[in-house]
Enzyme design. Sequence first.
Site, PDB file in Angstrom:
ATOM      1  N   SER A  79       0.828  -1.201   0.000  1.00  0.00           N
ATOM      2  CA  SER A  79       0.000   0.000   0.000  1.00  0.00           C
ATOM      3  C   SER A  79       0.872   1.264   0.000  1.00  0.00           C
ATOM      4  O   SER A  79       1.649   1.467  -0.927  1.00  0.00           O
ATOM      5  CB  SER A  79      -0.959  -0.047   1.192  1.00  0.00           C
ATOM      6  N   HIS A  95      -7.936  -5.538   0.042  1.00  0.00           N
ATOM      7  CA  HIS A  95      -6.674  -4.842   0.325  1.00  0.00           C
ATOM      8  C   HIS A  95      -5.898  -5.667   1.356  1.00  0.00           C
ATOM      9  O   HIS A  95      -5.884  -5.348   2.551  1.00  0.00           O
ATOM     10  CB  HIS A  95      -6.981  -3.440   0.857  1.00  0.00           C
ATOM     11  N   ASP A 117     -10.077  -4.901  -4.273  1.00  0.00           N
ATOM     12  CA  ASP A 117      -9.502  -3.891  -3.372  1.00  0.00           C
ATOM     13  C   ASP A 117     -10.398  -2.643  -3.339  1.00  0.00           C
ATOM     14  O   ASP A 117     -10.634  -2.019  -4.367  1.00  0.00           O
ATOM     15  CB  ASP A 117      -8.092  -3.510  -3.859  1.00  0.00           C
TER      16      ASP A 117
END
Length: 224
Positions: free
Chosen positions: A116, A199, A168
């Site tokens: 991320s 995610h 996601d």
Amino acid sequence: MPLPSVVVETGPSPAATVIWLHGLGADGHDFEALVPELRLPDSLPVRFVFPHAPVRPVTINGGMRMRAWYDIRSFDAEGRADAAGVRESCDLLDELIRTETAGGIDVRRLVLAGFSQGGAIVLHHALNSTHELAGVLALSTYLPLSDASRDKTRPSPFPVFIAHGTLDNVVPFEAGRQSAARVRELGYAVEWHEYPMGHSVCPDEIVDIRGWLLRVLAADQPVI
């Protein structure tokens, strides 16, 4: 001074290093448990360095202070990453790289990894530095400040593993896919993976990461 970090070594006298950056609001312990799941062979001792991001206010979370590699001012593409924060974290990453090379690790035996926000930093760093790395591993992320990345970069010999979940809801899947295409356009050897997940990281992804690490760190190591 380098960032405080969690360090895990899979064996004595590590022959390679993986510097792994966590995501927003997490810390260096976030991916610590992943190391044994990779089942790296004893013949390939690796040092994993999981740094803690600085604590800073994050706009989208009401200015709450948390560990973050940069501020996120909005969820749109333009406001997702603040330039000053990205560059500051790239400088911190450079310090970590210098620490490893000063300790005897050849930079060509060093992998930058991130999830991320952490993945955004390692991607931006890879496109804007001159380090000849073993490779870059970017998970569930995107390329920040793409207009600031070098438009004319020499094709790099190191590979880039980019993976994203099709479900996601934090970093859109399409943002990940477009970022992979942009990195490939700049001359990097991109290996793209997608998984039916949100995610996060899934078991199939861990298997693929293991195989990729074995290839980039020790091509002569059997995948067992």
